[in-house]
Write a protein that holds these residues in place. Structure first.
Motif, PDB file in Angstrom:
ATOM      1  N   PRO A  34       0.821  -1.224   0.000  1.00 34.37           N
ATOM      2  CA  PRO A  34       0.000   0.000   0.000  1.00 34.37           C
ATOM      3  C   PRO A  34       0.850   1.267   0.000  1.00 34.37           C
ATOM      4  CG  PRO A  34      -0.852  -1.584   1.585  1.00 34.37           C
ATOM      5  CD  PRO A  34       0.479  -2.089   1.153  1.00 34.37           C
ATOM      6  N   LEU A  35       2.001   1.220   0.689  1.00 31.92           N
ATOM      7  CA  LEU A  35       2.884   2.378   0.713  1.00 31.92           C
ATOM      8  C   LEU A  35       3.473   2.644  -0.661  1.00 31.92           C
ATOM      9  CD1 LEU A  35       4.206   4.555   2.435  1.00 31.92           C
ATOM     10  CD2 LEU A  35       6.040   2.940   2.982  1.00 31.92           C
ATOM     11  N   ILE A  36       3.836   1.555  -1.371  1.00 34.63           N
ATOM     12  CA  ILE A  36       4.358   1.703  -2.730  1.00 34.63           C
ATOM     13  C   ILE A  36       3.302   2.324  -3.643  1.00 34.63           C
ATOM     14  CG2 ILE A  36       5.204   0.450  -4.754  1.00 34.63           C
ATOM     15  CD1 ILE A  36       6.407  -1.601  -2.842  1.00 34.63           C
ATOM     16  N   ALA A  37       2.043   1.870  -3.496  1.00 38.80           N
ATOM     17  CA  ALA A  37       0.958   2.397  -4.330  1.00 38.80           C
ATOM     18  C   ALA A  37       0.743   3.884  -4.077  1.00 38.80           C
ATOM     19  CB  ALA A  37      -0.338   1.618  -4.061  1.00 38.80           C
ATOM     20  N   ILE A  38       0.786   4.296  -2.808  1.00 36.22           N
ATOM     21  CA  ILE A  38       0.611   5.714  -2.469  1.00 36.22           C
ATOM     22  C   ILE A  38       1.732   6.554  -3.070  1.00 36.22           C
ATOM     23  CG2 ILE A  38       0.610   7.368  -0.561  1.00 36.22           C
ATOM     24  CD1 ILE A  38      -0.783   5.228   1.132  1.00 36.22           C
ATOM     25  N   ALA A  39       2.977   6.042  -2.953  1.00 36.18           N
ATOM     26  CA  ALA A  39       4.118   6.774  -3.498  1.00 36.18           C
ATOM     27  C   ALA A  39       4.003   6.926  -5.016  1.00 36.18           C
ATOM     28  CB  ALA A  39       5.412   6.065  -3.122  1.00 36.18           C
ATOM     29  N   ALA A  40       3.575   5.860  -5.693  1.00 35.64           N
ATOM     30  CA  ALA A  40       3.433   5.921  -7.147  1.00 35.64           C
ATOM     31  C   ALA A  40       2.349   6.910  -7.544  1.00 35.64           C
ATOM     32  CB  ALA A  40       3.123   4.534  -7.692  1.00 35.64           C
ATOM     33  N   THR A  41       1.233   6.901  -6.797  1.00 32.45           N
ATOM     34  CA  THR A  41       0.138   7.833  -7.096  1.00 32.45           C
ATOM     35  C   THR A  41       0.580   9.272  -6.954  1.00 32.45           C
ATOM     36  OG1 THR A  41      -1.493   6.210  -6.333  1.00 32.45           O
ATOM     37  CG2 THR A  41      -2.204   8.503  -6.455  1.00 32.45           C
ATOM     38  N   LEU A  42       1.323   9.560  -5.882  1.00 26.45           N
ATOM     39  CA  LEU A  42       1.820  10.921  -5.673  1.00 26.45           C
ATOM     40  C   LEU A  42       2.780  11.342  -6.781  1.00 26.45           C
ATOM     41  CD1 LEU A  42       2.438  10.868  -1.800  1.00 26.45           C
ATOM     42  CD2 LEU A  42       0.628  12.083  -3.042  1.00 26.45           C
ATOM     43  N   ALA A  43       3.616  10.393  -7.242  1.00 32.86           N
ATOM     44  CA  ALA A  43       4.558  10.714  -8.313  1.00 32.86           C
ATOM     45  C   ALA A  43       3.819  11.047  -9.603  1.00 32.86           C
ATOM     46  CB  ALA A  43       5.515   9.542  -8.529  1.00 32.86           C
ATOM     47  N   ILE A  44       2.780  10.259  -9.929  1.00 31.50           N
ATOM     48  CA  ILE A  44       2.000  10.512 -11.148  1.00 31.50           C
ATOM     49  C   ILE A  44       1.281  11.848 -11.050  1.00 31.50           C
ATOM     50  CG2 ILE A  44       0.035   9.708 -12.515  1.00 31.50           C
ATOM     51  CD1 ILE A  44       0.872   6.831 -11.742  1.00 31.50           C
ATOM     52  N   TRP A  45       0.675  12.109  -9.879  1.00 31.65           N
ATOM     53  CA  TRP A  45      -0.033  13.365  -9.673  1.00 31.65           C
ATOM     54  C   TRP A  45       0.910  14.552  -9.817  1.00 31.65           C
ATOM     55  CZ3 TRP A  45       0.667  16.905  -5.586  1.00 31.65           C
ATOM     56  CH2 TRP A  45      -0.259  17.951  -5.545  1.00 31.65           C
ATOM     57  N   GLY A  46       2.114  14.438  -9.254  1.00 28.25           N
ATOM     58  CA  GLY A  46       3.077  15.522  -9.362  1.00 28.25           C
ATOM     59  C   GLY A  46       3.492  15.778 -10.795  1.00 28.25           C
ATOM     60  N   GLY A  47       3.714  14.701 -11.557  1.00 27.69           N
ATOM     61  CA  GLY A  47       4.095  14.871 -12.953  1.00 27.69           C
ATOM     62  C   GLY A  47       2.999  15.522 -13.771  1.00 27.69           C
ATOM     63  N   ALA A  48       1.737  15.103 -13.528  1.00 28.89           N
ATOM     64  CA  ALA A  48       0.610  15.693 -14.255  1.00 28.89           C
ATOM     65  C   ALA A  48       0.457  17.163 -13.913  1.00 28.89           C
ATOM     66  CB  ALA A  48      -0.676  14.934 -13.917  1.00 28.89           C
ATOM     67  N   THR A  49       0.659  17.519 -12.650  1.00 26.71           N
ATOM     68  CA  THR A  49       0.559  18.920 -12.238  1.00 26.71           C
ATOM     69  C   THR A  49       1.601  19.776 -12.942  1.00 26.71           C
ATOM     70  OG1 THR A  49      -0.273  18.267 -10.059  1.00 26.71           O
ATOM     71  CG2 THR A  49       0.638  20.491 -10.265  1.00 26.71           C
ATOM     72  N   LEU A  50       2.818  19.278 -13.024  1.00 27.82           N
ATOM     73  CA  LEU A  50       3.879  20.023 -13.713  1.00 27.82           C
ATOM     74  C   LEU A  50       3.550  20.204 -15.200  1.00 27.82           C
ATOM     75  CD1 LEU A  50       7.056  18.406 -12.108  1.00 27.82           C
ATOM     76  CD2 LEU A  50       6.155  20.706 -11.704  1.00 27.82           C
ATOM     77  N   LEU A  51       2.961  19.161 -15.814  1.00 24.34           N
ATOM     78  CA  LEU A  51       2.616  19.246 -17.230  1.00 24.34           C
ATOM     79  C   LEU A  51       1.551  20.298 -17.472  1.00 24.34           C
ATOM     80  CD1 LEU A  51       2.698  18.251 -20.153  1.00 24.34           C
ATOM     81  CD2 LEU A  51       1.046  16.475 -19.502  1.00 24.34           C
ATOM     82  N   PHE A  52       0.475  20.286 -16.661  1.00 22.53           N
ATOM     83  CA  PHE A  52      -0.602  21.245 -16.836  1.00 22.53           C
ATOM     84  C   PHE A  52      -0.145  22.666 -16.538  1.00 22.53           C
ATOM     85  CE2 PHE A  52      -3.557  17.533 -15.892  1.00 22.53           C
ATOM     86  CZ  PHE A  52      -3.799  17.320 -17.245  1.00 22.53           C
TER      87      PHE A  52
END
Length: 231
Positions: A34-52
């Protein structure tokens, strides 16, 4: 004080001896998934935020274009501003603020709910007709492009001034595939004065509009559903 050893039994010599060979076996356990999943989600969210965020600035859009990536379609306001037409940009901004939520930014409306403005006879008719609809609103069935719509349109006479209504109608009459002439604030003021006794009563559908404005379309008279008559 008592001379007895006051430490609990677990803290005695025997307990300390047992701890000498303790190995931290917890360190050998894998990271919980579950910790790995949370970390991956945060990484994806951060990348999408930078793109937008990059797309939201001119520099970011230029960088994306340099990489061969498509740019977001500019809004009507951006297009007018890029063309250096301040009046058109203001009119487009007014449309976005007051009309686009229902009629959509492309003027297509919502099928079965909100009539389109792109290609509408009501928009392309004499300017007094679309101006009067904005001033009084609409409550009743209306046929646009062969389809019946019966959603209520609010009245704007108390909210928008003559300049603002002129800007919105001018924008709508010249946007998308529409190619009708602009509307002046003086025209809006004249229409407002002519309708002053009934500004707070919305038009009762397409039939009443047709009766009031005559044959603004050769084919619309037979298409309009009849307005409800008072008993």
């Amino acid at each position: 004080m008592s001379g007895k050893n006051e430490h609990p039994e677990d803290f005695g010599t025997g307990a300390r001896d047992l701890q000498e060979h303790f190995e931290p076996h917890e360190l050998k356990n894998p990271i919980p998934w579950p910790l790995i999943a949370i970390a991956a989600t945060l990484a994806i969210w951060g990348g999408a935020t930078l793109l937008f965020d990059a797309q939201a600035t001119t520099t970011g859009r230029d960088a994306l274009l340099a990489q061969g990536r498509p740019e977001m379609t500019p809004t009507l306001v951006e297009t007018a501003a890029q063309e250096g037409n301040a009046a058109a940009a203001r009119s487009a901004a007014l449309y976005d603020s007051y009309c686009a939520t229902c009629h959509q930014t492309n003027g297509a409306g919502v099928r079965g709910a909100v009539p389109p403005l792109d290609g509408s006879e009501y928009v392309l008719a004499d300017a007094a007709l679309p101006v009067s609809i904005l001033l009084r609103g609409l409550s009743g069935p209306i046929v646009v492009d062969g389809e019946v719509y019966d959603a209520r349109m609010p009245t704007w006479h108390a909210t928008l001034g003559d300049e603002e209504i002129a800007g919105i109608v001018t924008h709508v009459r010249g946007a998308w595939s529409n190619d009708a002439g602009p509307v002046s604030a003086e025209q809006v003021a004249a229409t407002r004065a002519a309708l002053s006794a009934e500004l707070d009563r919305p038009w009762a559908g397409g039939a009443e509009l047709f009766d009031a404005f005559g044959e603004f379309s050769e084919t619309m008279a037979d298409d309009q559903p009849e307005e409800p008559r008072a008993q």
